[in-house]
Write an enzyme that holds these catalytic residues in place. Structure first.
Site, mmCIF file in Angstrom:
data_model
loop_
_atom_site.group_PDB
_atom_site.id
_atom_site.type_symbol
_atom_site.label_atom_id
_atom_site.label_comp_id
_atom_site.label_asym_id
_atom_site.label_seq_id
_atom_site.Cartn_x
_atom_site.Cartn_y
_atom_site.Cartn_z
ATOM 1 N N TRP A 187 -55.256 -21.356 -15.817
ATOM 2 C CA TRP A 187 -55.356 -21.000 -14.547
ATOM 3 C C TRP A 187 -56.289 -21.940 -13.666
ATOM 4 C CZ3 TRP A 187 -51.234 -20.377 -13.073
ATOM 5 C CH2 TRP A 187 -50.229 -19.658 -13.816
ATOM 6 N N LYS B 195 -49.674 -9.565 -9.096
ATOM 7 C CA LYS B 195 -50.294 -8.597 -9.907
ATOM 8 C C LYS B 195 -51.232 -7.761 -9.649
ATOM 9 C CE LYS B 195 -50.521 -12.908 -12.189
ATOM 10 N NZ LYS B 195 -51.177 -14.209 -11.758
ATOM 11 N N ASP C 77 -60.768 -17.576 -7.369
ATOM 12 C CA ASP C 77 -59.360 -17.464 -7.780
ATOM 13 C C ASP C 77 -59.377 -15.985 -8.036
ATOM 14 O OD1 ASP C 77 -56.986 -17.120 -8.283
ATOM 15 O OD2 ASP C 77 -56.436 -18.489 -9.409
HETATM 16 C C1 PLP Z 1 -50.715 -15.800 -11.925
HETATM 17 C C2 PLP Z 1 -52.139 -16.593 -11.651
HETATM 18 C C3 PLP Z 1 -52.068 -17.343 -10.732
HETATM 19 C C4 PLP Z 1 -50.225 -18.279 -10.396
HETATM 20 O O1 PLP Z 1 -50.072 -17.415 -9.371
HETATM 21 P P1 PLP Z 1 -48.520 -17.890 -8.637
HETATM 22 O O2 PLP Z 1 -48.825 -16.934 -7.563
HETATM 23 O O3 PLP Z 1 -47.280 -17.917 -9.955
HETATM 24 O O4 PLP Z 1 -49.013 -19.562 -8.475
HETATM 25 C C5 PLP Z 1 -53.409 -18.550 -10.583
HETATM 26 N N1 PLP Z 1 -54.647 -17.515 -11.168
HETATM 27 C C6 PLP Z 1 -54.589 -16.289 -12.003
HETATM 28 C C7 PLP Z 1 -55.207 -15.679 -12.490
HETATM 29 C C8 PLP Z 1 -53.251 -15.402 -11.980
HETATM 30 O O5 PLP Z 1 -53.244 -14.640 -12.539
#
Ligand code: PLP
Length: 361
Positions: A103, A197, A173
């Site tokens: 990511w 999540k 993030d």
């Molecule tokens: C799942 C995830 C993403 C991507 O998320 P989307 O909502 O599908 O765009 C980005 N960064 C991290 C750390 C993730 O766990």
């Protein structure tokens, strides 16, 4: 199937059953409106109360200071890979990224479209099994920001400590870690998280941004891309993801009534600790992530033999332990154990792991 299984999916993932039951009870008639929350106008009084309470409760849970805005957006964390540079990479147009997984790499790749991106540190040399240590001097002093991924969903690592970037704004993030442990929001310029999540169904992204980082986007920036659009309109410039915001709000209430983020952190440390201790004591399983970098939310573990790993995931499923396959790039198995996973789920997994070890070693 009448009974619920233990769902170890990385996301969308488990939600607290009382929240799901509440949503089911209210499905036909939300708050005496005679309508479902799914059918209610986002401009209605009923929804206004939902979004305002959700924001207030999130502020309480995360101790978000007054001079930060909370935005409820769409587009996932992936849209933030572009929105962050579109808004913040607007001074010297330099930013430093730390690569701790897939990511983080995707975020850096997207940011390159907007300016000069430098990789300040990476753990790619060891298949992202650790969080690199950094000092303020590792970052360009004139960078617009430093970007990190606080919890790495795929490789199962996490920052145990927030890196010191000196005066350079820090962007994170926090998709797979938000509300799992206490963090000091005031150390960040901006935090973003896809909600699927640890918070709500897919379709909602939470952005927490310090007010002085609003209004930095160039005038040609698409209107949805500009944080200021959403900040000025209480996340209702256009139709927000009403259903997701409603569920997120119920999850926030549930968390507040059950010990808040501090309580969740204590549970999460106990849950992850039990699982890592079992793995470390076993001669059959191993965890590739370095002990000081291990995630509380995504426990990656392996046997080493790919056939045995595939069979593990299949047999676990027969035992109502669902979605334990690791990400293709990390291999092996991954147990995503977000806030809603009870200790009983960890115990059931360990019981299965012991039995599988006895039968297959
Ligand atoms: C799942 C995830 C993403 C991507 O998320 P989307 O909502 O599908 O765009 C980005 N960064 C991290 C750390 C993730 O766990």
């Amino acid at each position: 199937m009448s009974k619920r299984v233990y769902n170890f999916s990385a996301g969308p993932s488990m939600l607290p059953p009382p929240v799901l039951e509440q949503a089911a009870r209210e499905m036909m008639n939300f708050n005496e409106t005679g309508m479902s929350i799914l059918e209610i106008s986002h401009r209605s009084k009923a929804f206004d109360a939902v979004i305002l309470a959700a924001e207030e409760n999130l502020r309480t849970l995360m101790h978000i200071p007054e001079h930060y805005k909370v935005l409820f957006l769409q587009g996932g964390a992936t849209l933030q890979f572009s929105m962050v540079p579109a808004n913040l990479l607007t001074g010297t147009r330099k930013a430093d990224y730390i690569l701790t997984g897939v990511w983080a790499k995707k975020a850096a790749e997207e940011a390159k479209k907007y300016g000069d991106i430098r990789i300040a540190a990476t753990s790619e040399d060891a298949n992202f099994s650790y969080i690199p240590k950094t000092r303020p001097a590792d970052f360009r002093a004139d960078a617009d920001y430093v970007h990190i991924t606080l919890n790495n969903t795929i490789f199962g690592t996490r920052y145990a400590e927030i890196p010191d970037t000196g005066n350079i704004p820090l962007v994170a993030d926090f998709s797979s870690g938000i509300l799992s442990e206490e963090i000091d929001v005031s150390k960040f310029a901006l935090i973003y998280a896809g909600a699927q999540k640890n918070v709500a169904p897919a379709g909602l992204t939470i952005v927490i941004v310090r007010e002085d980082f609003l209004g930095k986007a160039p005038s040609e920036t698409p209107i949805y891309f500009n944080y200021k659009t959403h900040a000025d309109n209480g996340s209702m410039y256009n139709t927000p993801p009403t259903w997701c915001i409603y569920i997120a709000g119920e999850v926030f209430k549930y968390l507040l009534a059950h010990g808040g983020v501090a309580g969740a952190e204590e549970n999460n440390k106990a849950k992850a600790g039990l699982l890592y201790d079992f793995i470390d004591a076993s001669a059959f399983y191993y965890a590739p992530a370095k002990p000081d970098s291990r995630s509380l939310m995504n426990v990656v573990f392996r046997i080493g033999d790919e056939q045995l790993e595939k069979k593990f995931v299949a047999e676990a499923k027969e035992n109502e332990l669902i979605d334990l396959n690791g990400h293709r790039l990390a291999g092996g198995m991954r147990a995503s154990i977000y806030n809603a996973m009870p200790m009983e789920g960890i115990e059931a997994l360990i019981t299965f792991m012991k039995k599988y070890e006895e039968e297959n070693q």
